[in-house]
Design an enzyme around this catalytic site. Sequence first.
Site, PDB file in Angstrom:
ATOM      1  N   GLY A  69       0.266 -71.882  36.389  1.00 25.76           N
ATOM      2  CA  GLY A  69       0.397 -73.318  36.899  1.00 25.76           C
ATOM      3  C   GLY A  69       1.708 -74.021  36.562  1.00 25.76           C
ATOM      4  O   GLY A  69       2.569 -73.108  35.663  1.00 25.76           O
ATOM      5  N   ASP A  70       2.165 -74.968  36.884  1.00 28.10           N
ATOM      6  CA  ASP A  70       3.263 -75.836  36.610  1.00 28.10           C
ATOM      7  C   ASP A  70       4.732 -74.957  37.018  1.00 28.10           C
ATOM      8  O   ASP A  70       5.566 -74.905  36.191  1.00 28.10           O
ATOM      9  CB  ASP A  70       3.101 -75.972  35.023  1.00 28.10           C
ATOM     10  CG  ASP A  70       2.118 -76.797  34.457  1.00 28.10           C
ATOM     11  OD1 ASP A  70       1.743 -77.588  35.233  1.00 28.10           O
ATOM     12  OD2 ASP A  70       1.501 -76.282  33.733  1.00 28.10           O
ATOM     13  N   GLY A  81       6.337 -75.531  39.923  1.00 32.21           N
ATOM     14  CA  GLY A  81       7.024 -76.292  40.536  1.00 32.21           C
ATOM     15  C   GLY A  81       6.657 -76.194  41.870  1.00 32.21           C
ATOM     16  O   GLY A  81       7.472 -76.233  42.916  1.00 32.21           O
ATOM     17  N   HIS A  88       1.632 -83.323  40.850  1.00 33.97           N
ATOM     18  CA  HIS A  88       3.254 -83.294  40.890  1.00 33.97           C
ATOM     19  C   HIS A  88       3.870 -84.445  41.452  1.00 33.97           C
ATOM     20  O   HIS A  88       3.396 -85.375  41.888  1.00 33.97           O
ATOM     21  CB  HIS A  88       3.541 -82.091  41.767  1.00 33.97           C
ATOM     22  CG  HIS A  88       3.137 -82.134  43.093  1.00 33.97           C
ATOM     23  ND1 HIS A  88       1.831 -81.568  43.567  1.00 33.97           N
ATOM     24  CD2 HIS A  88       3.631 -82.900  44.291  1.00 33.97           C
ATOM     25  CE1 HIS A  88       1.883 -81.818  44.952  1.00 33.97           C
ATOM     26  NE2 HIS A  88       2.829 -82.606  45.132  1.00 33.97           N
ATOM     27  N   ARG A 107     -26.446 -76.548  44.242  1.00 33.75           N
ATOM     28  CA  ARG A 107     -26.932 -77.172  45.502  1.00 33.75           C
ATOM     29  C   ARG A 107     -27.687 -78.577  45.550  1.00 33.75           C
ATOM     30  O   ARG A 107     -28.483 -78.630  46.220  1.00 33.75           O
ATOM     31  CB  ARG A 107     -27.793 -76.180  46.481  1.00 33.75           C
ATOM     32  CG  ARG A 107     -26.889 -74.988  46.942  1.00 33.75           C
ATOM     33  CD  ARG A 107     -27.888 -73.715  46.997  1.00 33.75           C
ATOM     34  NE  ARG A 107     -27.909 -73.135  45.752  1.00 33.75           N
ATOM     35  CZ  ARG A 107     -28.702 -72.163  45.683  1.00 33.75           C
ATOM     36  NH1 ARG A 107     -29.185 -71.449  46.842  1.00 33.75           N
ATOM     37  NH2 ARG A 107     -28.875 -71.548  44.475  1.00 33.75           N
ATOM     38  N   ASN A 120      -3.169 -75.647  41.319  1.00 37.24           N
ATOM     39  CA  ASN A 120      -3.394 -74.768  40.304  1.00 37.24           C
ATOM     40  C   ASN A 120      -2.761 -73.521  40.418  1.00 37.24           C
ATOM     41  O   ASN A 120      -1.621 -73.658  41.164  1.00 37.24           O
ATOM     42  CB  ASN A 120      -4.857 -74.768  39.957  1.00 37.24           C
ATOM     43  CG  ASN A 120      -5.771 -75.847  40.232  1.00 37.24           C
ATOM     44  OD1 ASN A 120      -6.485 -76.122  40.992  1.00 37.24           O
ATOM     45  ND2 ASN A 120      -5.492 -76.719  39.233  1.00 37.24           N
ATOM     46  N   VAL A 137       2.210 -83.158  32.790  1.00 35.66           N
ATOM     47  CA  VAL A 137       2.161 -84.354  33.513  1.00 35.66           C
ATOM     48  C   VAL A 137       0.988 -85.077  33.058  1.00 35.66           C
ATOM     49  O   VAL A 137       1.294 -86.423  32.785  1.00 35.66           O
ATOM     50  CB  VAL A 137       2.418 -84.285  34.915  1.00 35.66           C
ATOM     51  CG1 VAL A 137       2.658 -85.270  35.506  1.00 35.66           C
ATOM     52  CG2 VAL A 137       3.324 -83.057  35.283  1.00 35.66           C
ATOM     53  N   THR A 185      -1.342 -84.658  30.581  1.00 38.77           N
ATOM     54  CA  THR A 185      -1.984 -84.743  29.395  1.00 38.77           C
ATOM     55  C   THR A 185      -0.869 -84.922  28.499  1.00 38.77           C
ATOM     56  O   THR A 185      -1.284 -85.242  27.190  1.00 38.77           O
ATOM     57  CB  THR A 185      -2.789 -83.480  28.877  1.00 38.77           C
ATOM     58  OG1 THR A 185      -1.836 -82.309  29.457  1.00 38.77           O
ATOM     59  CG2 THR A 185      -3.933 -83.310  29.877  1.00 38.77           C
ATOM     60  N   ASP A 209      17.840 -72.182  36.082  1.00 37.68           N
ATOM     61  CA  ASP A 209      18.785 -72.793  35.277  1.00 37.68           C
ATOM     62  C   ASP A 209      18.369 -73.073  33.764  1.00 37.68           C
ATOM     63  O   ASP A 209      19.462 -73.083  33.111  1.00 37.68           O
ATOM     64  CB  ASP A 209      19.257 -74.278  36.017  1.00 37.68           C
ATOM     65  CG  ASP A 209      18.013 -75.158  36.126  1.00 37.68           C
ATOM     66  OD1 ASP A 209      16.996 -74.613  36.832  1.00 37.68           O
ATOM     67  OD2 ASP A 209      18.138 -76.287  35.526  1.00 37.68           O
ATOM     68  N   LYS A 248      16.683 -80.353  39.663  1.00 34.39           N
ATOM     69  CA  LYS A 248      15.464 -81.296  40.127  1.00 34.39           C
ATOM     70  C   LYS A 248      15.519 -81.587  41.402  1.00 34.39           C
ATOM     71  O   LYS A 248      14.320 -81.853  42.189  1.00 34.39           O
ATOM     72  CB  LYS A 248      15.453 -82.588  39.171  1.00 34.39           C
ATOM     73  CG  LYS A 248      14.921 -82.325  37.866  1.00 34.39           C
ATOM     74  CD  LYS A 248      14.535 -83.624  37.388  1.00 34.39           C
ATOM     75  CE  LYS A 248      13.160 -83.670  36.633  1.00 34.39           C
ATOM     76  NZ  LYS A 248      12.944 -85.389  36.228  1.00 34.39           N
TER      77      LYS A 248
END
Length: 445
Positions: free
Chosen positions: A28-29, A31, A57, A165, A244, A319, A321, A353, A436
Amino acid sequence: CRDHGVSSLRVPKEPQNKVTVVLGAQWGDEGKGKVVDLLAMDADIVCRCQGGNNAGHTVVVDSVEYDFHLLPSGVLNKKATSFIGNGVVIHLPGLFEEAEKNLQKGKGLQGWEERLKISDRAHIVFNFHQAVDGIQEQQRQQQEGKNLGTTKKGIGPAYSSKAARNGLRVCDLVGDITVFEDKFRLLAEHFQRMYQNLNINIENELEQLKGFAERLRPLVTDGVYFMHKALNGPSKKILVEGANAALLDIDFGTYPFVTSSNCTVGGVCTGLGVPPSHVGRVYGVVKAYTTRVGVGAFPTELNNETGDLLQSRGREFGVTTGRRRRCGWLDLILVRYAHMVNGFSAIALTKLDILDTLPEIKVGVAYKVNGKPLPSFPANMDVLTRVTVEYETLPGWCCSTEAVRSFEELPPQAQSYIRFIEDFLQVPVKWVGVGKSRESMIKLF
Ligand SMILES: *[C@@H]1O[C@H](CO)[C@@H](O)[C@H](O)[C@H]1NC(C)=O
Ligand SMILES: CC(=O)N[C@H]1CO[C@H](CO)[C@@H](O)[C@@H]1O
């Protein structure tokens, strides 16, 4: 000659429209938002197929920062329809709150309710699912001394109700409300019996839900029929935005430190009701190094200044937490495993970068346990904890790549780093991220 109509059925038909999929290839993370944003600009339909408002995001448009958790980021594109599929679990207060917040930030979200469709088969996350999520984390902490690091958004408990169910779906809420009320009470009481210190204000939550039901009704659609028409009608660009990532997948991830849905390519079919023949390009998003949030094995982790450097240069904080993400070298064994499951058509390599200042860069290329090489990524987390990693050391480039806008302009060492990844995975790198902004996503082909 009577069966003229029937025989035309036997002429093989090429599937018409296909969906393009963007998936996270690590923990995850990576981008994904950047890649999705790029592709959503000219998409006709942007879909979410799994997860809930546990991921997030940011998309920057006209210097306004929008935050998305549940809404597909395509909702900013006034010409596109956004679709939340059956595989997603929806917390209604969360959905409307997210929309209100983004509406206040800028013009991007104006008219969002006209552009959003929600599958009638999607399950609902209730407030008590969120409360249960918190209690379960507390219990795990007390019993095992560690928790799963969930975001306490109720995603796990809601998927549990789905599998048990007794969950409730969007079609229940917009259907006969008295039937819904009965089922809701049963489900709430079920959780109350399981957790003594859980307080559910049943009547309050029901009142709130009835209010949402009216706002929701016009957005609700038969998701299978919606996708069927989109796939078989006139030419359309359809994008699926994964949430995720592969190593957080309920089946293929580093269980139990995973999320409750399938974040790999199969989730696209089950989460939207799309036949596999309509799955087109699958783009894997890979960060140029590795990060992981919370506890669990992390073979290429760097517990030294190099790790700190990646953490601070890459601004690796959660982001939702604010938690510090653990950092390490790029682990290609792990990414190759994600590729085995997803079959990536191409890769987006992000945050290159961040490596700009390193004199040399290592890449994990093989795992060994007790001196014996492992053929692939192990299922057992104890094994993963014990692996030793074999690295390939590549020269760094020691200069800024932030202003670079084409592959040819990249320093030769950075080009070699990219080519090394392609050769190892046998998948082309299509984009390289060096910053960015939208423009800092270099397109290779
Ligand atoms: C951190 O450890 C790794 C070993 O995996 C090494 O390659 C790197 O040079 C170390 N960094 C520093 C600053 O010592
Ligand atoms: C077994 C399992 O967890 N299946 C889930 C896979 O993910 C989709 C959404 O992507 C769910 O709808 C399935 O229930």
